[in-house]
Scaffold this active site. Structure first.
Site, PDB file in Angstrom:
ATOM      1  CD  GLU A 177      -2.751   1.224   2.786  1.00  0.00           C
ATOM      2  OE1 GLU A 177      -2.743  -0.042   3.123  1.00  0.00           O
ATOM      3  OE2 GLU A 177      -3.234   2.084   2.627  1.00  0.00           O
ATOM      4  CE  LYS A 219      -6.006  -0.309   1.709  1.00  0.00           C
ATOM      5  NZ  LYS A 219      -7.025  -0.987   2.781  1.00  0.00           N
TER       6      LYS A 219
HETATM    7  P1  13P Z   1      -9.615   3.864   4.415  1.00  0.00           P
HETATM    8  O1  13P Z   1     -10.672   3.279   3.475  1.00  0.00           O
HETATM    9  O2  13P Z   1     -10.607   4.191   5.162  1.00  0.00           O
HETATM   10  O3  13P Z   1      -8.298   4.541   3.741  1.00  0.00           O
HETATM   11  O4  13P Z   1      -8.780   2.503   4.720  1.00  0.00           O
HETATM   12  C1  13P Z   1      -7.818   2.037   4.510  1.00  0.00           C
HETATM   13  C2  13P Z   1      -6.394   0.795   4.954  1.00  0.00           C
HETATM   14  O5  13P Z   1      -6.594   0.156   5.093  1.00  0.00           O
HETATM   15  C3  13P Z   1      -5.979   2.392   5.104  1.00  0.00           C
HETATM   16  O6  13P Z   1      -4.664   1.675   5.658  1.00  0.00           O
END
Ligand code: 13P
Length: 332
Positions: A177, A219
């Site tokens: 991510e 992500k």
């Molecule tokens: P949000 O969808 O609230 O941005 O959270 C996703 C997430 O796991 C952030 O690390």
């Protein structure tokens, strides 16, 4: 790597997405403060329980990301079954957030690097034993007047790649991510440029560290105008620019791409995902959601510490809407 690919498919394929319920205790406390609920371990257990045991959530949700406290907790209403076991029985893959948070990047002003590599192999092995089959690590990239710097992109990409390789060694699918934050006043074009570079550098590092691309899930943020930008880009523009950026940077071997919601409204997060899947039904990867706030916002507010049934109903509605958006067939 067939096994990791299979897990990544179960998390992101067949119209399913991921529930991000891995808020750290301080973040969970902020959320509970907003609804006047004490952030005790029991209340956090009760709240996660209502999400995890919502009847039929497995039709829409292929994986749940948990925090260290939650992965050791159990259901409250069904004979105290450990959450991991309960989810696995429902066919939902249990996952765990393993980073130790974004810390100040030494030598750079206003930039962060995510920490947590020391001792990670041992922690991953423990989580595997507990039953987790995927993990999450979030890097944070903030757009400012003079940021992000090349040093920030590279430090975060390198850590993401080291983490991903360790996960795969331990039999866990890494969620990678690299989040470009929505905070600020920047335009969608600026978000495109920064996301483009973040993804390019992240995949360079993943490939250098011998990470199996089919055994991972990306992500990313969507390409979107900042929260305080004077001009809000249309749904079509967000969909067009996000797909263009992903096609330019994400190799087709990657099994799944699951967006974060990042502060978008719950409705916007669904509409954007829907528009992308409606526009192109021949994408090389599963394109789905891994939302925290956009799945939980309504549920948290209607729960208020007591109204469990209403909260479950709201959560299931959001999960269903986003599942429809995975096939581009959601309509208001
Ligand atoms: P949000 O969808 O609230 O941005 O959270 C996703 C997430 O796991 C952030 O690390």
């Amino acid at each position: 790597m067939t096994n990791l690919k299979d897990i990544a498919f179960r998390m992101t394929g067949s119209g399913k997405g991921i529930l991000a319920a891995d808020e750290s205790t301080p973040t969970c406390t902020n959320r509970f403060n907003s609804i006047g609920v004490d952030s005790t371990p029991e209340n956090r257990n009760e709240y996660r329980d209502l999400l995890i045991t919502a009847n039929g959530m497995e039709k829409y949700i292929g994986g749940v990301i948990m925090f260290d406290e939650t992965i050791r907790q159990s259901t409250t209403c069904e004979n105290k079954i450990p959450f991991v076991e309960y989810l696995t029985k429902k066919g939902v893959v249990p996952g765990i957030k393993v980073d130790k948070g974004a810390k100040n990047l030494a030598g750079f002003e206003n930039e962060k690097v995510t920490e947590g590599l020391d001792g990670l192999r041992e922690r991953l092995n423990e989580y595997y034993e507990l039953g987790a089959r995927f993990a999450k690590w979030r890097a944070v990239i903030r757009i400012g007047d003079n940021t992000p710097s090349l040093g920030c992109y590279e430090a975060n990409a390198h850590a993401l790649a080291r983490y991903a390789a360790l996960c795969q060694e331990s039999g866990l699918v890494p969620i990678v991510e690299p989040e470009v934050l929505m905070n600020g006043t920047h335009t969608i074009d600026k978000c495109y440029d920064v996301t483009d570079k973040a993804l390019k550098i992240t995949f360079e590092q993943l490939i250098k560290q011998n990470v199996s691309l089919e055994g991972m899930v990306l992500k990313p943020n969507m390409v979107i105008s900042a929260l305080d930008c004077a001009e809000k880009a249309s749904v079509e523009k967000v969909a067009d620019m996000t797909l263009k950026c992903l096609k330019a940077n994400v190799p087709s071997e990657v099994t799944g791409i699951a967006f974060l919601s990042g502060g978008q409204s719950s409705d916007d997060a669904t509409k954007h995902l829907n528009a992308m899947n409606a526009q192109d039904d021949n994408l090389p990867w599963n394109l789905t959601f891994s939302y925290g706030r956009a799945l939980q916002h309504d549920a948290l507010n209607s729960w208020g510490g007591k109204n469990r049934q209403e909260a479950q109903k709201r959560f299931l509605q959001r999960a269903k809407n986003n599942s429809l958006a995975c096939s581009g067939v959601f309509s208001n």
